[in-house]
Design a protein around this motif. Structure first.
Motif, mmCIF file in Angstrom:
data_model
loop_
_atom_site.group_PDB
_atom_site.id
_atom_site.type_symbol
_atom_site.label_atom_id
_atom_site.label_comp_id
_atom_site.label_asym_id
_atom_site.label_seq_id
_atom_site.Cartn_x
_atom_site.Cartn_y
_atom_site.Cartn_z
ATOM 1 N N THR A 174 0.805 -1.229 0.000
ATOM 2 C CA THR A 174 0.000 0.000 0.000
ATOM 3 C C THR A 174 0.834 1.274 0.000
ATOM 4 O O THR A 174 0.310 2.351 -0.231
ATOM 5 N N GLU A 175 2.146 1.163 0.242
ATOM 6 C CA GLU A 175 2.990 2.356 0.294
ATOM 7 C C GLU A 175 4.211 2.187 -0.620
ATOM 8 O O GLU A 175 5.336 1.940 -0.159
ATOM 9 N N SER A 182 7.551 4.395 -0.022
ATOM 10 C CA SER A 182 8.540 3.985 0.979
ATOM 11 C C SER A 182 9.505 2.964 0.397
ATOM 12 O O SER A 182 10.706 2.967 0.715
#
Length: 606
Positions: A54-55, A58
């Motif tokens: 989901t990220e 990062s």
């Protein structure tokens, strides 16, 4: 709770590795390239695919270290003198391409897509600063890193990295926010950047080689790896803290170490991290593609990607022609460098944070940049398949084929055995590349003008960087049986046409080296023992010197023939060679034949 969180992290790692292992070989097999495989895998497992991550930002932030390490390895290949020779390409060709492509993309963004001048400038910045990771990977896969056309592209990428601070300063200037007191003045940013670069250069000249020399003395491989990572990440951190490109810092560190005897070992230590992190970067880029946004503004984004890539490619093409590159080379460069770059993520975030563009414009711009990175390998594939054959001359040869026409002699080990061999070869006008793990020997040889590198030749990366694939001969002088056998085995696999000469410990080691592919095996005590036997016969005085010379020659030739006969009856199931009764029988029979020939020499009447 901590155990569950750790398990989730492990699941993510396994997922990333699994996606890469499945997708990349598949795309390579289909002829689509590894970059597109990574991007597709990231898209599938990302927040807009299976939602396993989901990220993505990062992941990209961590994986950008792969780009940093890539630039460090490029720096290791560029000596300061060579880099100075590229100054016209870096500042001349680089500046011309940025100005041409930037102006054209700005106009296209304003006229064709209806962007404001501010947004047009931001999107142009994202396009003219090409993706270093993707372009470098494409050059690497095509073996173009060392060719003239590859060097020009690398020079342009280096100039683009220098533009990061000026472009961010322009974004701050365009900001409608009136409170600019918190922003550092431009002269202060310039001073900090220049000072940091000076510190890095001075440290590289005076500190790096003594550091690696001290660590080489410990003989601890993990310390050398840790030091290599420290140099790469430390230089990147210094440049990033100064507001410059972290990749530029790693590149400068690589250049400063390009003349070091530790160069090959550093390359071998960094390469595995570079490959994994660079693949992770491509996965992150694929994850960051917002499919919901793309489908919501499908035609606008698709038109924007194609239009801006074509215009950017046109700027690259014109810059190449204006600097006297051939039509085919200019067209190839246009396709390779038509895409946007990872710097767009930084500049779009800065522009949105300072209200130069709206969040919607930021989202659209990032989608266009990411799609350009996704489409680029496809466009390059189409160019290679359909356009390149039409413009390539029938008698045109790859530039790389003319590089390093004189294939080197590589010698592993420079002890008493290797020094004698090197002296004879040098005196007969042959040039030898030496690999050894004794730092003092390497330093001494380099002072004498002998090409020598610190490194562990048991690692295939070291042999690769020393040029084993194009070498004419490999001489292994190590007295360690296992090490010599391992090196011979690897070298034969890496270059089937290589001529291999290896030092052997004893008769059984001769036999083992013969099996592994060594063309000649020299027992370290055989020749000296045979010469001692000859001296003994001479001193006894009952045989004339001519017959002694003939006896030693026959014994030498028959002993070599004995090894070949024993090899023919070798049974690998025996752990110890002297337990093989068939081998013992062959050896005894041959010894009797040798003795009969020597007796004939003694009994012959001259």
């Amino acid at each position: 709770m901590a155990a569950v969180e750790g398990a989730n992290q492990l699941v993510h790692v396994v997922t990333l590795l699994g996606a890469a292992i499945i997708a990349v070989p598949l795309f390579k097999r289909l002829g689509l390239g590894s970059v597109l495989g990574y991007l597709a895998a990231g898209l599938i497992i990302g927040p807009f695919g299976l939602r396993l991550f989901t990220e993505p930002q990062s992941i990209i932030h961590v994986a950008e270290l792969g780009v940093v390490m890539f630039l460090f390895l490029i720096g290791l290949e560029m000596k300061p003198s060579h880099l100075w020779g590229l100054r016209k390409q870096i500042f001349g060709l680089g500046l011309l391409q940025v100005l041409l492509s930037g102006s054209l993309v700005m106009l296209a963004g304003k006229i064709c897509l209806g962007f404001s001048w501010q947004m047009a400038f931001i999107i142009a910045s994202g396009f003219v600063l090409n993706s270093t990771a993707i372009v470098m990977q494409i050059l690497s896969e095509r073996n173009d890193m060392g060719t003239p056309r590859g060097q020009k592209i690398i020079s342009i990428l280096l100039f683009e990295d220098l533009l990061i601070v000026p472009l961010l300063a322009i974004v701050a200037f365009l900001s409608p926010v009136t409170d600019n007191a918190a922003h550092e003045p431009l002269w202060q940013k310039f001073a900090v950047g220049t000072g940091s670069l000076t510190i890095l250069i001075v440290s590289g000249i005076w500190l790096l080689n003594p550091l690696f020399k001290a660590l080489a003395w410990t003989k601890l491989r993990e310390m050398m790896t840790a030091a290599a990572l420290l140099v790469v990440l430390g230089s990147a951190l210094l440049m990033e803290h100064a507001g410059l490109s972290s990749a530029m810092g790693a590149f400068v560190a690589g250049v400063l170490l390009s003349n070091s005897s530790f160069r090959h070992q550093l390359e071998a230590d960094i390469e595995p991290f570079r490959g994994l992190l660079l693949g992770l970067f491509f996965l992150g880029v694929g994850m960051s593609l917002d499919l919901d946004l793309v489908f919501a503004h499908f035609w606008f984004i698709l038109f924007g990607v194609i239009a801006l890539m074509m215009v950017n490619g046109l700027g690259v093409f014109l810059a190449a022609l204006l600097t006297r590159s051939g039509f085919a080379e200019a067209l190839d460069r246009a396709f390779v460098m038509a895409l946007g770059g990872e710097f767009a993520f930084v500049i779009f975030a800065a522009a949105a944070g300072q209200r130069v563009i709206t969040p919607q414009q930021q989202a659209n711009g990032i989608a266009i940049i990411v799609l350009s990175m996704v489409f680029s390998p496809l466009f390059i594939l189409l160019h290679k398949k359909y356009l390149e054959p039409r413009f390539r001359k029938p008698d045109e040869e790859r530039e790389a084929d003319h590089i390093d026409e004189v294939r080197p002699i590589i010698m592993v080990g420079f002890g008493r055995f290797g020094q004698i061999i090197n002296e004879v070869l040098t005196m007969t006008n042959h040039k030898v590349t030496i690999i050894d793990r004794d730092e003092e020997i390497i330093t001494g040889m380099r002072k004498l003008g002998i090409k020598a590198y610190y490194g562990n030749a048991e690692r295939p990366e070291i042999l690769h960087h020393a040029g084993i694939e194009s070498a004419k001969m490999l001489i292994v002088t190590s007295g360690n049986k296992a090490k010599a056998t391992h090196i011979v085995t690897m070298a034969r696999k890496m270059n089937p046409n290589l001529r291999i000469l290896s030092r052997a410990y004893d008769l059984f080691h001769v036999f083992e080296l013969y099996e592994r592919g060594a063309d000649r095996q020299v027992r370290e005590t055989f020749d000296s023992a045979l010469r001692t036997a000859r001296y003994a016969l001479e001193d006894l005085g009952d045989i004339d010197n001519e017959r002694i010379e003939e006896i030693t020659r026959v014994y030498y030739e028959e002993n070599r023939h004995r090894v070949r006969l024993m090899a023919m009856v070798h049974d690998p199931s025996y752990k110890r060679k002297f337990q093989n009764k068939e081998m013992i029988k062959v050896a005894l029979e041959h010894d009797q034949q040798t003795m009969a020939k020597i007796q004939q020499i003694l009994q012959r009447e001259d």
